[in-house]
Scaffold this active site. Structure first.
Site, mmCIF file in Angstrom:
data_model
loop_
_atom_site.group_PDB
_atom_site.id
_atom_site.type_symbol
_atom_site.label_atom_id
_atom_site.label_comp_id
_atom_site.label_asym_id
_atom_site.label_seq_id
_atom_site.Cartn_x
_atom_site.Cartn_y
_atom_site.Cartn_z
ATOM 1 N N TYR A 53 0.847 -1.204 0.000
ATOM 2 C CA TYR A 53 0.000 0.000 0.000
ATOM 3 C C TYR A 53 0.870 1.236 0.000
ATOM 4 O O TYR A 53 1.828 1.318 0.759
ATOM 5 C CB TYR A 53 -0.922 0.026 1.231
ATOM 6 C CG TYR A 53 -2.368 -0.061 0.814
ATOM 7 C CD1 TYR A 53 -2.973 1.044 0.204
ATOM 8 C CD2 TYR A 53 -3.110 -1.217 0.968
ATOM 9 C CE1 TYR A 53 -4.289 0.968 -0.235
ATOM 10 C CE2 TYR A 53 -4.416 -1.296 0.533
ATOM 11 C CZ TYR A 53 -5.002 -0.206 -0.066
ATOM 12 O OH TYR A 53 -6.294 -0.271 -0.516
ATOM 13 N N GLU A 55 -0.440 4.893 -0.457
ATOM 14 C CA GLU A 55 -1.207 6.132 -0.663
ATOM 15 C C GLU A 55 -0.282 7.336 -0.561
ATOM 16 O O GLU A 55 0.562 7.413 0.331
ATOM 17 C CB GLU A 55 -2.335 6.231 0.360
ATOM 18 C CG GLU A 55 -3.502 5.320 0.011
ATOM 19 C CD GLU A 55 -4.654 5.446 0.998
ATOM 20 O OE1 GLU A 55 -4.519 6.193 1.982
ATOM 21 O OE2 GLU A 55 -5.680 4.792 0.766
ATOM 22 N N ASP A 199 -7.221 13.824 -24.892
ATOM 23 C CA ASP A 199 -7.315 12.420 -24.477
ATOM 24 C C ASP A 199 -6.692 11.583 -25.587
ATOM 25 O O ASP A 199 -7.322 11.330 -26.614
ATOM 26 C CB ASP A 199 -8.782 12.059 -24.244
ATOM 27 C CG ASP A 199 -8.956 10.615 -23.769
ATOM 28 O OD1 ASP A 199 -7.977 9.842 -23.843
ATOM 29 O OD2 ASP A 199 -10.073 10.274 -23.333
ATOM 30 N N LYS A 228 -3.157 0.692 -24.792
ATOM 31 C CA LYS A 228 -3.597 0.597 -26.193
ATOM 32 C C LYS A 228 -2.351 0.613 -27.081
ATOM 33 O O LYS A 228 -1.524 -0.272 -26.935
ATOM 34 C CB LYS A 228 -4.623 1.687 -26.465
ATOM 35 C CG LYS A 228 -5.878 1.485 -25.588
ATOM 36 C CD LYS A 228 -6.961 2.518 -25.758
ATOM 37 C CE LYS A 228 -8.100 2.260 -24.777
ATOM 38 N NZ LYS A 228 -9.122 3.335 -24.812
#
Ligand SMILES: *Cc1c(COP(=O)(O)O)cnc(C)c1O
Length: 418
Positions: A53, A55, A199, A228
């Protein structure tokens, strides 16, 4: 790949993974948002980095034990900045849609107006389309393409921007076969004092490889998926100049997300390392050369292409005059071992769930080493497949499937067992 532990513990799931490997090996995958990642990228996604973790951001975490995670994320950030020529990179968004949502959170308030390309014209759901949270919580105003050319009409965009005064203007999309004119969008955004968001989810690999113009310095903020044409793991990034950096970081965490997916961050770093190599430039240019060759072959066979062809990796076929709905064609081609998706075409008279077009692209076949010389064969298969779909000729589809498997077996895919 061998998956000995999964095979031992969960043979049912292991069988499904094996079957998917076989499917991806045997078929001609033409979905323009898909690809084959390298073995190195795959390895990074399956590491113990996922146990951690973290954060926060490198040097500013809310958990201890970040001795290795901080440098992993810093590597990904520095590589992203170098590959795309950006001042700032946030590599934590879980995927493209949350990355876009973070941009709304950073630069708009609920109810504000946003301007984007409409979904049926080639835009993305997250550019303010009604069924998306971005269209429900914000006021989405949409531009399209002209019926005659299939291209963005900048007079329309400018008129809408002047009239609606959007906070955000999105350019880019999911079914855009032509070069995006970032400078033209930027001029409009500056005039109405909107934040211009490029985008580049679909074309990020082409931008990285120099096969599509860069959104910088025109766009204020650039969002992209990493899976992609960029050929990385499923994830996303937000790139920007220094002046937008703080707002972006705050929006991603703590605004929208909790802990970053560190294994994904590592795989993004690997993919960006690959994208900075000379071979990646060749790959990016080959994607475009293949798409142009395929478009020419399809035009020669009488197919109607939106905008008359392509500048990038994507070709949108309007099947209206072939007398086959897009969905019928897509499902038939799937049975023929050619994987595409049905798609709306601009001004589609049919419904979105049963539209007139199919969308194809060349990233995956380029990653397997196919070149222009193969595109006549690919176009012929599509032509025969569409004709067989109209005639309901299952034998013809089966024959194509065998031919596809034969050719693809000579071009092993990255990341798959040979
Ligand atoms: C794919 C795509 C997205 C969304 O990415 P997900 O990872 O599927 O959420 C956003 N914008 C554009 C233009 C896309 O093509």
């Amino acid at each position: 790949m061998q998956h000995p532990a999964i095979t031992r513990i969960d043979p049912e799931l292991a069988r499904l993974i094996k079957a998917e490997e076989q499917l991806q090996a045997d078929t001609l995958r033409l979905i323009p948002s898909e690809n084959y990642v390298s073995t190195a990228v795959l390895e990074a996604t399956g590491t113990v980095l996922q146990n951690k973790y973290s954060e926060g951001y490198p040097g500013k975490r809310y958990y201890e034990g970040q001795q290795n995670i901080d440098p992993v994320e810093t590597l990904a950030i520095e590589r992203a900045k170098a590959v795309f020529g950006a001042d700032h990179a946030n590599v934590q968004p879980y995927s493209g849609s949350p990355a876009n949502l973070a941009v709304y959170l950073a630069f708009a308030e609920p109810g504000d107006t946003v301007l984007g390309m409409s979904l049926p014209m080639g835009g993305h759901l997250t550019h303010g389309w009604g069924v998306s949270a971005t269209g429900k919580w914000f006021r989405g105003v949409q531009y399209g393409v002209t019926r005659e050319t299939g291209l963005v009409d900048f007079d329309e965009v400018r008129d809408l921007a002047r009239k609606e005064r959007p906070k955000l203007i999105f350019c880019g999309g999911t079914a855009v076969p032509r070069t995006i004119d970032f400078a033209a969008f930027a001029e409009i955004a500056r005039e109405v004092e909107a934040v211009l968001v490029a985008d580049i989810a679909h074309i990020a690999g082409l931008v990285a490889g120099g096969a599509h113009p860069s959104p910088f310095p025109h766009a204020d903020v650039v969002t992209t998926t990493t899976h992609k044409t960029l050929r990385g793991p499923r994830g996303a990034m937000i790139l920007s100049d220094e002046s937008h950096a703080k707002a972006v970081d705050k929006a991603v965490f703590p605004g929208l997300q909790g802990g970053p997916h560190n294994h994904t961050t590592a795989a993004i770093a690997v993919a960006l390392h690959e994208a900075s190599q000379l071979e990646f430039r060749a790959y990016a240019h080959q994607i475009v050369a293949n798409a142009k060759a395929l478009a020419d072959e399809l035009l020669g066979r009488g197919f109607d292409l939106v905008s008359g062809g392509t500048d990038n990796h994507l070709v949108l076929i309007d099947l209206t005059d072939k007398d086959v709905p897009g969905k019928v064609a897509a499902k038939a081609l799937d049975r023929a071992g050619i994987v595409v998706n049905y798609n709306t075409v601009p001004y589609d008279p049919r419904k979105p769930f049963d539209p007139s077009g199919i969308r194809i692209g060349t990233p995956s076949l380029t990653s397997r080493g196919l070149t222009e010389q193969h595109m006549p064969t690919v176009a012929e298969w599509i032509d025969r497949g569409v004709k067989a779909a109209r005639a309901g000729d299952e034998d013809a589809l089966h024959r194509i499937r065998t031919e596809v498997r034969d050719l693809m077996s000579a071009y092993p895919a990255p990341g798959l067992p040979v």
